[in-house]
Scaffold this motif. Structure first.
Motif, mmCIF file in Angstrom:
data_model
loop_
_atom_site.group_PDB
_atom_site.id
_atom_site.type_symbol
_atom_site.label_atom_id
_atom_site.label_comp_id
_atom_site.label_asym_id
_atom_site.label_seq_id
_atom_site.Cartn_x
_atom_site.Cartn_y
_atom_site.Cartn_z
ATOM 1 N N UNK A 1 -0.034 0.433 -12.051
ATOM 2 C CA UNK A 1 -0.147 0.872 -13.442
ATOM 3 C C UNK A 1 -1.461 1.588 -13.691
ATOM 4 N N UNK A 2 -1.343 2.763 -14.300
ATOM 5 C CA UNK A 2 -2.508 3.510 -14.759
ATOM 6 C C UNK A 2 -2.971 2.848 -16.058
ATOM 7 N N UNK A 3 -4.173 2.260 -16.079
ATOM 8 C CA UNK A 3 -4.612 1.518 -17.259
ATOM 9 C C UNK A 3 -4.793 2.404 -18.499
ATOM 10 N N UNK A 4 -4.994 3.682 -18.303
ATOM 11 C CA UNK A 4 -5.175 4.600 -19.427
ATOM 12 C C UNK A 4 -3.860 4.867 -20.150
ATOM 13 N N UNK A 5 -2.782 5.087 -19.374
ATOM 14 C CA UNK A 5 -1.495 5.448 -19.979
ATOM 15 C C UNK A 5 -0.509 4.286 -20.002
ATOM 16 N N UNK A 6 -0.821 3.214 -19.290
ATOM 17 C CA UNK A 6 0.061 2.050 -19.158
ATOM 18 C C UNK A 6 1.426 2.440 -18.570
ATOM 19 N N UNK A 7 1.390 3.427 -17.680
ATOM 20 C CA UNK A 7 2.592 3.876 -16.974
ATOM 21 C C UNK A 7 2.333 3.814 -15.472
ATOM 22 N N UNK A 8 3.405 4.026 -14.706
ATOM 23 C CA UNK A 8 3.285 4.077 -13.250
ATOM 24 C C UNK A 8 3.545 5.516 -12.809
ATOM 25 N N UNK A 9 2.464 6.270 -12.543
ATOM 26 C CA UNK A 9 2.644 7.611 -11.985
ATOM 27 C C UNK A 9 3.050 7.447 -10.517
ATOM 28 N N UNK A 10 4.344 7.551 -10.266
ATOM 29 C CA UNK A 10 4.881 7.064 -8.996
ATOM 30 C C UNK A 10 4.436 7.830 -7.767
ATOM 31 N N UNK A 11 4.141 9.110 -7.856
ATOM 32 C CA UNK A 11 3.650 9.807 -6.665
ATOM 33 C C UNK A 11 2.305 9.232 -6.230
ATOM 34 N N UNK A 12 1.442 8.993 -7.197
ATOM 35 C CA UNK A 12 0.137 8.394 -6.889
ATOM 36 C C UNK A 12 0.322 6.998 -6.316
ATOM 37 N N UNK A 13 1.191 6.219 -6.934
ATOM 38 C CA UNK A 13 1.439 4.848 -6.470
ATOM 39 C C UNK A 13 1.985 4.841 -5.043
ATOM 40 N N UNK A 14 2.936 5.696 -4.744
ATOM 41 C CA UNK A 14 3.502 5.765 -3.392
ATOM 42 C C UNK A 14 2.416 6.130 -2.387
ATOM 43 N N UNK A 15 1.580 7.077 -2.743
ATOM 44 C CA UNK A 15 0.489 7.451 -1.839
ATOM 45 C C UNK A 15 -0.470 6.287 -1.615
ATOM 46 N N UNK A 16 -0.726 5.478 -2.632
ATOM 47 C CA UNK A 16 -1.559 4.286 -2.478
ATOM 48 C C UNK A 16 -0.902 3.314 -1.488
ATOM 49 N N UNK A 17 0.404 3.138 -1.617
ATOM 50 C CA UNK A 17 1.126 2.249 -0.702
ATOM 51 C C UNK A 17 1.050 2.752 0.732
ATOM 52 N N UNK A 18 1.170 4.049 0.922
ATOM 53 C CA UNK A 18 1.167 4.607 2.264
ATOM 54 C C UNK A 18 -0.209 4.468 2.914
ATOM 55 N N UNK A 19 -1.273 4.521 2.134
ATOM 56 C CA UNK A 19 -2.624 4.332 2.673
ATOM 57 C C UNK A 19 -2.770 2.916 3.201
ATOM 58 N N UNK A 20 -2.195 1.934 2.493
ATOM 59 C CA UNK A 20 -2.288 0.539 2.899
ATOM 60 C C UNK A 20 -1.325 0.207 4.037
ATOM 61 N N UNK A 21 -0.363 1.069 4.311
ATOM 62 C CA UNK A 21 0.723 0.766 5.242
ATOM 63 C C UNK A 21 0.465 1.307 6.646
ATOM 64 N N UNK A 22 -0.717 1.056 7.198
ATOM 65 C CA UNK A 22 -0.964 1.544 8.547
ATOM 66 C C UNK A 22 -1.019 0.421 9.571
ATOM 67 N N UNK A 23 -0.572 -0.755 9.204
ATOM 68 C CA UNK A 23 -0.632 -1.894 10.104
ATOM 69 C C UNK A 23 0.323 -1.745 11.284
ATOM 70 N N UNK A 24 1.568 -1.388 11.029
ATOM 71 C CA UNK A 24 2.536 -1.257 12.112
ATOM 72 C C UNK A 24 2.904 0.186 12.430
ATOM 73 N N UNK A 25 2.438 1.104 11.600
ATOM 74 C CA UNK A 25 2.834 2.487 11.808
ATOM 75 C C UNK A 25 1.658 3.318 12.304
ATOM 76 N N UNK A 26 1.943 4.312 13.090
ATOM 77 C CA UNK A 26 0.958 5.255 13.584
ATOM 78 C C UNK A 26 0.557 6.179 12.443
ATOM 79 N N UNK A 27 -0.716 6.424 12.273
ATOM 80 C CA UNK A 27 -1.191 7.287 11.192
ATOM 81 C C UNK A 27 -0.585 8.681 11.247
ATOM 82 N N UNK A 28 -0.248 9.140 12.421
ATOM 83 C CA UNK A 28 0.319 10.485 12.539
ATOM 84 C C UNK A 28 1.715 10.580 11.940
ATOM 85 N N UNK A 29 2.374 9.442 11.717
ATOM 86 C CA UNK A 29 3.713 9.445 11.143
ATOM 87 C C UNK A 29 3.712 9.320 9.634
#
Length: 176
Positions: free
Chosen positions: A141-169
């Motif tokens: 949630x964006x605290x300013x708009x109280x919405x979920x800007x989903x492209x930004x959120x997905x990119x945040x998830x992908x940054x955290x998701x490098x445990x089992x996946x190769x960064x090149x993928x």
């Protein structure tokens, strides 16, 4: 004949070590066994995203038949090697997540309201726990708009998701 409790599982490679290390965090007795209630946490610590039904599948396949309520590493390790090799329990990729959010964003605004997503994840389908909900909202949630800007959120998830996946993928999501 040695029982599973006294025989030690031999670790042969990095994947086996990663699984065994995650398992052993919850092995309070030092006998390579864990309580069945810990399996969901162990799977998530490995970077897996199992549903409750998938956790039950793991329990059915690996629970010690003689010591109900516990799982021995000797049962868990080969099962998880197979499932990870099959890419089971992996989180959805960026494109799949984007398509799902776009389906929810009927007006193509680029965001989902907090109220809409709350209703969906707390009342429909496989419901989130309060802890899962709070963790998601903290990041999404964006605290300013109280919405979920989903492209930004997905990119945040992908940054955290490098445990089992190769960064090149990894894929960064951008709307076209």
């Amino acid at each position: 004949m040695a029982s599973k409790e006294t025989s030690k599982v031999i670790i042969n490679n990095d994947l086996e070590k990663k699984i065994a290390d995650a398992f052993e965090v919850f092995d309070h007795s030092g006998k390579q066994t864990v309580d069945v209630r810990e399996i969901g946490t162990i799977l998530r610590s490995l970077g897996c995203c199992p549903s409750e039904a998938e956790i039950q599948e793991v329990l059915l396949a690996t629970e010690d038949k003689e010591a109900t309520g516990s799982i021995h590493l000797a049962n868990f390790l080969p099962y998880m090697i197979q499932k990870i090799s099959e890419h089971r329990f992996y989180p959805a990729d960026a494109e799949t997540l984007l398509a799902a959010f776009k389906t929810l964003d009927e007006e193509s605004k680029g965001y989902i309201t907090k109220e809409k997503i709350t209703k969906l994840i707390m009342e429909e389908g496989e419901q989130f726990t309060q802890e899962e909900y709070d963790e998601m909202m903290q990041i999404a949630v964006d605290p300013t708009t109280d919405t979920i800007p989903y492209e930004y959120y997905i990119n945040q998830l992908m940054v955290e998701d490098d445990y089992l996946q190769d960064n090149s993928n990894k894929t960064t999501v951008t709307e076209k």
